[in-house]
Write an enzyme that holds these catalytic residues in place. Structure first.
Site: not given
Ligand code: S3P
Length: 441
Positions: A24-25, A29, A97, A125, A171, A321, A352, A398
């Site tokens: 997903k990340s 991106r 997020g 959030r 993030q 996560d 969580r 999750r």
């Molecule tokens: C993510 C960073 C993490 C993670 C989120 C995905 C990302 O959050 O918990 O599920 O893709 O950059 P944080 O960077 O706020 O810890």
């Protein structure tokens, strides 16, 4: 249509090879960077979950076209800040997020006001973590109590910044990196460890970005206003999705699994390090490097006699996560497992840490909680037979996955609501579980 599932039987022994859904990340991106590239990017194996579909919808609203042929998304960018924001628009990040924080970074130069909204969970959030550095760059941001909705209006007079990112949030780090792309001059970020996919992708794109290690932190220096060309990318599997199958296998009897083609970037493999310290024997085979990222097949076998861990806090960010599912392993291990400084868990799609502790107690596990630290009193003989109902968890994907794996490994009769939550990150979760042998109604 009903939105719950029933699991009333533990899974029987299995031996399978599977693929889990794409990362997903990395998916989010690739789409955002393709929207800033000059020319065509081709992205295959993109995760088609709600968070990523919302990312595609967002760039489309900002004037970037894409189409899909076969397994490939073709995205045409017009370079940095090539968004077409002639009129004021609203973008909806849904549950994500990552999308919400990263897109704000790309909007620091937006000519028109953009309003950012999200779902019930995202609207709870905190955004101060990105609003503060973005204001330093010179962006105009309006928000009540640092929550969504947020209005951002870009500035023509952006300035590079120096900033200490001391949460350890990828993030926040990525939001700042994306803002720096649009800013003349060199920005410098002193960052605590967190996943580094944005940096690796920009390096692969030959973007001028320097990274130095300094006393456990990373110092990132990034030169703004350098263009990069469209690119090709094939997204690997997501270790966060794989983690549920790792634990399913570990806690089942006489079973084995190979999870193929998973991203095993060292900033993401905390779960493997932690579980191996607890006595698991998880192996990575067929390792290769792809555009700066590490990829491998993950091999797991069932394991009895797992032991408690005193988990070093320095592993937290690489498993951020995965702690819910790690807690389940701790619940089934011999001894008292100790986890520290996990306050960030309460800033995710749901609280969580609070929900994880409540969950463990509901299955009969003793947990001591001291603010952001938890001690989990493991019980290797833990078997469940009662009825359990899981609802009101803010549709956190999750927590849904955790409930399914608990039911399939420890037993009990489970009614689990909010099945649709899987679409956030892992839409074929239930299909793959069934393929492995789970009985789900
Ligand atoms: C993510 C960073 C993490 C993670 C989120 C995905 C990302 O959050 O918990 O599920 O893709 O950059 P944080 O960077 O706020 O810890």
């Amino acid at each position: 249509m009903s939105n719950h599932i029933l699991i009333e039987k533990q899974i029987s022994k299995f031996n399978k090879k599977i693929f889990v859904s794409s990362d997903k990340s990395i998916s989010i991106r690739t789409v955002l960077l393709a929207s800033q590239a000059v020319g065509i990017s081709k992205i295959s194996n993109l995760l088609e979950s709600e968070d990523v579909l919302n990312t595609l919808k967002t760039i489309k609203k900002l004037g970037i076209n894409y189409r899909k042929t076969g397994n490939t998304y073709i995205i045409e960018g017009f370079g940095l800040n090539g968004f077409d924001t002639q009129k004021e628009i609203t973008i909806n990040a849904g549950n994500s997020g990552t999308l919400a924080r990263l897109i704000l970074g790309l909007l620091v130069k937006s000519k028109k006001k953009v309003k950012l909204i999200g779902d019930k969970s995202l609207s709870k959030r905190d955004f101060s973590r990105v609003i503060n550095p973005l204001r330093k760059f010179g962006a105009n941001i309006k928000s009540k109590k640092n929550l969504l909705p947020i209005e951002i209006l870009g500035s023509e007079f952006l300035r590079p910044i120096t900033y200490d990112e001391n949460i350890g949030s990828a993030q926040v780090k990525s939001c700042m990196i994306l803002a720096a792309l649009n800013t003349p001059g060199v920005s410098v970020f002193n960052t605590r460890a967190s996943r580094n996919h944005t940096e690796l992708m920009l390096k692969f794109l030959k973007y001028p970005l320097k990274i130095k290690k300094e006393r456990g932190n990373e110092l990132i220096e990034i030169q703004g206003l350098s263009q990069f060309k469209g690119f090709n990318y094939k997204v690997p599997g997501d270790i966060s999705s794989a983690s549920f199958f790792i634990v399913l296998t570990l806690l089942s009897k006489k079973s084995g699994i190979e999870i193929k083609n998973v991203n095993v970037n060292s900033s993401r493999v905390g779960i493997i390090n932690i579980l191996n310290k607890m006595g698991a024997n998880i192996k990575l085979k067929g390792r290769k490097t792809y555009k700066g990222e590490k990829i491998a097949n993950i091999h797991v076998k069932s394991k009895e006699n797992l032991k408690a861990i005193n988990c070093p806090a320095k592993l937290n960010s690489s498993a951020i996560d995965e702690f819910l599912i790690i807690f389940l392993v701790a619940a089934k291990s011999k001894g008292i497992s100790k986890f520290k400084d996990l306050g960030e868990m309460n800033k995710k799609e749901s609280k969580r840490l609070d929900l994880g502790v409540k969950f463990l107690r509901s299955i009969g596990i003793k947990v001591d909680r001291f603010k952001d630290n938890v001690n989990i009193h493991g019980n290797p003989n833990l078997i469940l037979s009662k009825k359990f109902e899981m609802k009101n968890f803010l549709k956190d994907h999750r927590i849904f996955f955790l409930s399914c794996i608990t039911a399939l490994t420890l037993g009990g009769k489970w009614k689990i609501y909010d099945k649709d939550s899987i679409n956030t990150s892992f839409p074929n979760f239930l299909k793959i579980l069934k393929k492995v042998g789970a009985q789900i109604h």
